[in-house]
Design a protein around this motif. Sequence first.
Motif, PDB file in Angstrom:
ATOM      1  N   ALA A   7       0.750  -1.146  -0.699  1.00 36.20           N
ATOM      2  CA  ALA A   7      -0.212   0.343  -0.108  1.00 36.20           C
ATOM      3  C   ALA A   7       0.909   0.838  -0.130  1.00 36.20           C
ATOM      4  O   ALA A   7       0.459   2.125  -1.020  1.00 36.20           O
ATOM      5  CB  ALA A   7      -1.058  -0.153   1.361  1.00 36.20           C
ATOM      6  N   LEU A   8       2.171   1.616   1.052  1.00 37.11           N
ATOM      7  CA  LEU A   8       2.661   2.170   0.757  1.00 37.11           C
ATOM      8  C   LEU A   8       3.748   2.167  -0.683  1.00 37.11           C
ATOM      9  O   LEU A   8       3.568   3.868  -0.974  1.00 37.11           O
ATOM     10  CB  LEU A   8       4.174   2.216   1.470  1.00 37.11           C
ATOM     11  N   ALA A   9       3.889   1.425  -0.934  1.00 35.87           N
ATOM     12  CA  ALA A   9       4.512   1.600  -2.252  1.00 35.87           C
ATOM     13  C   ALA A   9       3.430   2.194  -3.852  1.00 35.87           C
ATOM     14  O   ALA A   9       3.811   2.881  -4.286  1.00 35.87           O
ATOM     15  CB  ALA A   9       4.876   0.528  -2.724  1.00 35.87           C
ATOM     16  N   ALA A  10       2.522   2.205  -4.176  1.00 33.23           N
ATOM     17  CA  ALA A  10       1.218   2.131  -4.232  1.00 33.23           C
ATOM     18  C   ALA A  10       1.124   4.045  -4.359  1.00 33.23           C
ATOM     19  O   ALA A  10       1.018   4.665  -4.973  1.00 33.23           O
ATOM     20  CB  ALA A  10      -0.065   1.785  -4.219  1.00 33.23           C
ATOM     21  N   GLN A  11       0.584   3.517  -3.284  1.00 38.96           N
ATOM     22  CA  GLN A  11       0.087   5.364  -2.960  1.00 38.96           C
ATOM     23  C   GLN A  11       1.294   6.557  -3.130  1.00 38.96           C
ATOM     24  O   GLN A  11       1.138   7.043  -3.283  1.00 38.96           O
ATOM     25  CB  GLN A  11       0.072   5.269  -1.063  1.00 38.96           C
ATOM     26  N   PHE A  12       2.566   6.064  -3.333  1.00 47.91           N
ATOM     27  CA  PHE A  12       3.837   7.021  -3.784  1.00 47.91           C
ATOM     28  C   PHE A  12       3.793   6.818  -5.100  1.00 47.91           C
ATOM     29  O   PHE A  12       3.981   8.269  -5.555  1.00 47.91           O
ATOM     30  CB  PHE A  12       5.481   6.414  -2.839  1.00 47.91           C
ATOM     31  N   LEU A  13       3.975   6.064  -5.264  1.00 46.03           N
ATOM     32  CA  LEU A  13       3.621   5.918  -7.462  1.00 46.03           C
ATOM     33  C   LEU A  13       2.522   6.547  -7.526  1.00 46.03           C
ATOM     34  O   LEU A  13       2.791   7.807  -8.629  1.00 46.03           O
ATOM     35  CB  LEU A  13       4.081   4.862  -7.713  1.00 46.03           C
ATOM     36  N   GLU A  14       0.988   6.132  -7.210  1.00 45.34           N
ATOM     37  CA  GLU A  14       0.008   7.572  -7.718  1.00 45.34           C
ATOM     38  C   GLU A  14       0.486   8.765  -6.928  1.00 45.34           C
ATOM     39  O   GLU A  14       0.045   9.043  -8.138  1.00 45.34           O
ATOM     40  CB  GLU A  14      -0.985   6.829  -6.685  1.00 45.34           C
ATOM     41  N   THR A  15       1.321   8.834  -6.310  1.00 44.84           N
ATOM     42  CA  THR A  15       1.790  10.764  -5.374  1.00 44.84           C
ATOM     43  C   THR A  15       2.381  11.180  -6.562  1.00 44.84           C
ATOM     44  O   THR A  15       2.210  12.557  -7.346  1.00 44.84           O
ATOM     45  CB  THR A  15       1.726  10.231  -4.502  1.00 44.84           C
ATOM     46  N   TYR A  16       3.419   9.939  -6.822  1.00 43.02           N
ATOM     47  CA  TYR A  16       4.814  11.042  -7.320  1.00 43.02           C
ATOM     48  C   TYR A  16       3.752  11.476  -8.597  1.00 43.02           C
ATOM     49  O   TYR A  16       4.645  12.691 -10.100  1.00 43.02           O
ATOM     50  CB  TYR A  16       6.351   9.986  -7.386  1.00 43.02           C
ATOM     51  N   TYR A  17       3.497   9.939  -9.538  1.00 42.88           N
ATOM     52  CA  TYR A  17       3.727  10.058 -10.542  1.00 42.88           C
ATOM     53  C   TYR A  17       2.585  10.996 -11.098  1.00 42.88           C
ATOM     54  O   TYR A  17       1.203  10.899 -12.217  1.00 42.88           O
ATOM     55  CB  TYR A  17       3.093   8.822 -11.442  1.00 42.88           C
TER      56      TYR A  17
END
Length: 222
Positions: free
Chosen positions: A184-194
């Motif tokens: 969930a952390l990795a997914a949230q980071f990627l959604e935020t970053y991109y």
Amino acid sequence: MDYYRITSIEDENFPKLHRLLQDVFPPEEVLAYELWAEPLQDPGIHVCVALHDGEAVGATEYRYYPQLRVAMTDFTIIGRPGLGVGRFLLRSREKELARLAAESGTEPIGMFAEIYDPYRTEHGFGGADPMNPIVRREVLSHIGYKRLELDYVHPSWDLQGGAVSGLDLGFLPKDEELDGISGALAAQFLETYYSAIEAKPAEWYDMVAGLKRQERVALLPL
């Protein structure tokens, strides 16, 4: 050597930075000159160059997400060997990230970075030997970076909606014994970053959806 932050494309040092980016990275990894205007004004995005005798000999971009307690190193460029540029950028960035975390009252978990797999890319990185993907990967491993157990792709920065492969999603854990992070952390980071890129490939959406289904993603050696 001076560590100098750029906040406008009108800055006289921005053309030096953009030339470095174009010399070193593939076209799909470089945002067009005029499209830098808005990101550079974002207070959360730090774009800094290492200046030596007025020349940009290195650069780094990074950000810190206090709500996620993670940082991201967008890029690090060593444009000239024999000057200690890599160490200079590393230490300068560390100090700034520590300051940002302290100001937000958070304790960082670690820092993400996209890391080229030297066995899956043929790009020459402008002939800059310190940027050779084998050298960079080994240096990042020594620093403490690990890679997520993930078939990684990211949306192209040429904004055409293509998928860019040949990289791993790396993570530098604050606790070097950490062997995994939550999906969930990795997914949230990627959604935020991109979030800044509207046109994203189906492969990217599938990858993020897969991360959300994983309770934990292993961190493996580089």
